[in-house]
Design an enzyme around this catalytic site. Structure first.
Site, PDB file in Angstrom:
ATOM      1  N   ASN A  10      -3.383  18.989 -44.912  1.00 22.26           N
ATOM      2  CA  ASN A  10      -2.218  19.302 -44.089  1.00 22.26           C
ATOM      3  C   ASN A  10      -2.720  20.042 -42.847  1.00 22.26           C
ATOM      4  O   ASN A  10      -3.098  21.210 -42.938  1.00 22.26           O
ATOM      5  CB  ASN A  10      -1.241  20.167 -44.903  1.00 22.26           C
ATOM      6  CG  ASN A  10      -0.046  20.616 -44.082  1.00 22.26           C
ATOM      7  OD1 ASN A  10       0.170  20.143 -42.969  1.00 22.26           O
ATOM      8  ND2 ASN A  10       0.731  21.534 -44.637  1.00 22.26           N
ATOM      9  N   LYS A  12      -1.102  21.039 -40.364  1.00 23.19           N
ATOM     10  CA  LYS A  12      -0.107  21.956 -39.786  1.00 23.19           C
ATOM     11  C   LYS A  12      -0.074  21.780 -38.264  1.00 23.19           C
ATOM     12  O   LYS A  12      -0.251  20.666 -37.784  1.00 23.19           O
ATOM     13  CB  LYS A  12      -0.403  23.400 -40.223  1.00 23.19           C
ATOM     14  CG  LYS A  12      -0.511  23.506 -41.754  1.00 23.19           C
ATOM     15  CD  LYS A  12      -0.533  24.912 -42.269  1.00 23.19           C
ATOM     16  CE  LYS A  12      -0.657  24.876 -43.790  1.00 23.19           C
ATOM     17  NZ  LYS A  12      -0.629  26.203 -44.401  1.00 23.19           N
ATOM     18  N   HIS A  96       7.589  22.204 -47.413  1.00 21.49           N
ATOM     19  CA  HIS A  96       6.487  23.171 -47.328  1.00 21.49           C
ATOM     20  C   HIS A  96       7.083  24.566 -47.161  1.00 21.49           C
ATOM     21  O   HIS A  96       8.103  24.743 -46.501  1.00 21.49           O
ATOM     22  CB  HIS A  96       5.570  22.821 -46.151  1.00 21.49           C
ATOM     23  CG  HIS A  96       4.289  23.581 -46.192  1.00 21.49           C
ATOM     24  ND1 HIS A  96       4.208  24.904 -45.796  1.00 21.49           N
ATOM     25  CD2 HIS A  96       3.056  23.235 -46.634  1.00 21.49           C
ATOM     26  CE1 HIS A  96       2.964  25.317 -45.982  1.00 21.49           C
ATOM     27  NE2 HIS A  96       2.244  24.332 -46.485  1.00 21.49           N
ATOM     28  N   GLU A  98       6.339  26.892 -45.316  1.00 18.39           N
ATOM     29  CA  GLU A  98       6.524  27.295 -43.912  1.00 18.39           C
ATOM     30  C   GLU A  98       7.811  26.698 -43.345  1.00 18.39           C
ATOM     31  O   GLU A  98       8.501  27.332 -42.546  1.00 18.39           O
ATOM     32  CB  GLU A  98       5.285  26.879 -43.094  1.00 18.39           C
ATOM     33  CG  GLU A  98       4.079  27.738 -43.471  1.00 18.39           C
ATOM     34  CD  GLU A  98       2.732  27.038 -43.395  1.00 18.39           C
ATOM     35  OE1 GLU A  98       2.625  25.975 -42.747  1.00 18.39           O
ATOM     36  OE2 GLU A  98       1.769  27.568 -43.984  1.00 18.39           O
ATOM     37  N   GLU A 168       2.389  25.091 -54.392  1.00 21.60           N
ATOM     38  CA  GLU A 168       1.669  25.954 -53.454  1.00 21.60           C
ATOM     39  C   GLU A 168       2.242  27.367 -53.525  1.00 21.60           C
ATOM     40  O   GLU A 168       3.254  27.666 -52.873  1.00 21.60           O
ATOM     41  CB  GLU A 168       1.838  25.432 -52.023  1.00 21.60           C
ATOM     42  CG  GLU A 168       1.326  24.027 -51.804  1.00 21.60           C
ATOM     43  CD  GLU A 168       0.988  23.780 -50.334  1.00 21.60           C
ATOM     44  OE1 GLU A 168      -0.177  23.495 -50.063  1.00 21.60           O
ATOM     45  OE2 GLU A 168       1.870  23.903 -49.477  1.00 21.60           O
ATOM     46  N   GLY A 174      -3.260  30.328 -46.914  1.00 18.40           N
ATOM     47  CA  GLY A 174      -3.866  30.907 -45.723  1.00 18.40           C
ATOM     48  C   GLY A 174      -4.350  32.337 -45.916  1.00 18.40           C
ATOM     49  O   GLY A 174      -4.694  33.017 -44.957  1.00 18.40           O
ATOM     50  N   SER A 214      -5.438  27.986 -50.231  1.00 22.58           N
ATOM     51  CA  SER A 214      -6.841  28.402 -50.094  1.00 22.58           C
ATOM     52  C   SER A 214      -7.809  27.547 -50.907  1.00 22.58           C
ATOM     53  O   SER A 214      -8.787  28.066 -51.454  1.00 22.58           O
ATOM     54  CB  SER A 214      -6.990  29.897 -50.420  1.00 22.58           C
ATOM     55  OG  SER A 214      -6.201  30.678 -49.533  1.00 22.58           O
TER      56      SER A 214
END
Ligand code: 13P
Length: 251
Positions: A10, A12, A96, A98, A168, A174, A214
């Site tokens: 991904n 992003k 996701h 985010e 996730e 991250g 990660s």
């Protein structure tokens, strides 16, 4: 669709156009034709070219990172499934964390998006996962189960079997903190049990469930070797071809 090993990157909101094409070319060139499915989830502007680049390997697929739930209309700045379909995109990442956090996507909206993507003949990669306070309270299984139930359990078994799930945990995205292989396995097993209770063991056993958060070349093999982990959804490490290819070859 039978359960597959999948390494999905991904990107992003990273990579200018040419940088993205260089990355995609290096990934495709370095991917062997095996049973492992390799997915690149790129920004919209790269998709059409990456679809062309990916054509040389049957096991390399291309995903969008989002789409709108409507077919078309006055939604300035949005992208429809018909547009994605018309350039040969295979999959769409939905939900996701985010998107949930910064763009207010909730389980109800995601249920709509999932149906729109399936209706266009593409594969949803449905993301779920809890924030740190939820894990600290020991409520992660209930939380993730609820995300899956509210967004996916209206589907027929036939439609559900087209979906890939990506677990996730937000605290691992991250941050450099990876869920331990056991934490990943425990959640993946819980998700598979939930699917089995709703759709039966055959559908559950054929569902690919990816871990994200990660994932790196140094930890991919151990995580992917867990019984219910079928691969990874990789952020940062998918931006360097060598790192991503090392993950692709970690099964
Ligand atoms: P990182 O691999 O950078 O932690 O990101 C994970 C992720 O969000 C993939 O969708």
């Amino acid at each position: 669709m039978a359960r597959k090993n999948i390494a999905a990157g991904n990107w992003k909101m990273n990579k200018a156009y040419q940088e993205g094409l260089d990355l995609a070319t290096a990934v495709v060139d370095g991917t062997e034709t095996t049973d492992t499915i390799v997915i690149m989830s790129t920004p919209f502007i790269h998709l059409q070219s990456v679809v062309e680049i990916a054509k040389s390997k049957d096991n390399v697929k291309v995903a969008a990172q989002n789409c709108h739930q409507a077919q078309s209309g006055a939604y300035t700045g949005e992208i429809s499934v018909g547009m994605l379909n018309s350039i040969g995109v295979d999959c769409v990442v939905l939900g996701h964390s985010e998107r949930r956090e910064y763009f207010n996507e909730n389980n109800t909206l995601l249920a709509e998006k999932v149906k729109t993507v399936l209706g266009a003949g593409m594969q949803p990669i449905f993301c779920c996962g809890e924030a740190l306070p939820t894990r600290e309270a020991g409520e992660q299984v209930e939380y993730v189960s609820n995300q899956i139930k509210e967004s996916l359990f209206d589907l027929s078994a036939e439609d559900f079997s087209k979906i890939v799930i990506a677990y996730e945990p937000i605290w691992a995205i991250g941050t450099g903190v990876t869920a331990s292989p056991q934490q990943a396995q425990d959640m993946h097993a819980a998700i598979r049990n939930l699917i089995s209770d709703k759709y039966g063991s055959e559908v559950a056993n054929n569902t690919s469930i990816l871990y994200g958060g990660s994932v790196k070349p140094a930890n991919a093999k151990e995580i992917f070797s867990q019984k219910d982990v079928d691969g990874g959804l990789v952020g940062g490490a998918s931006l360097k071809a060598d790192d991503f290819l090392a993950i692709v070859h970690s099964f």
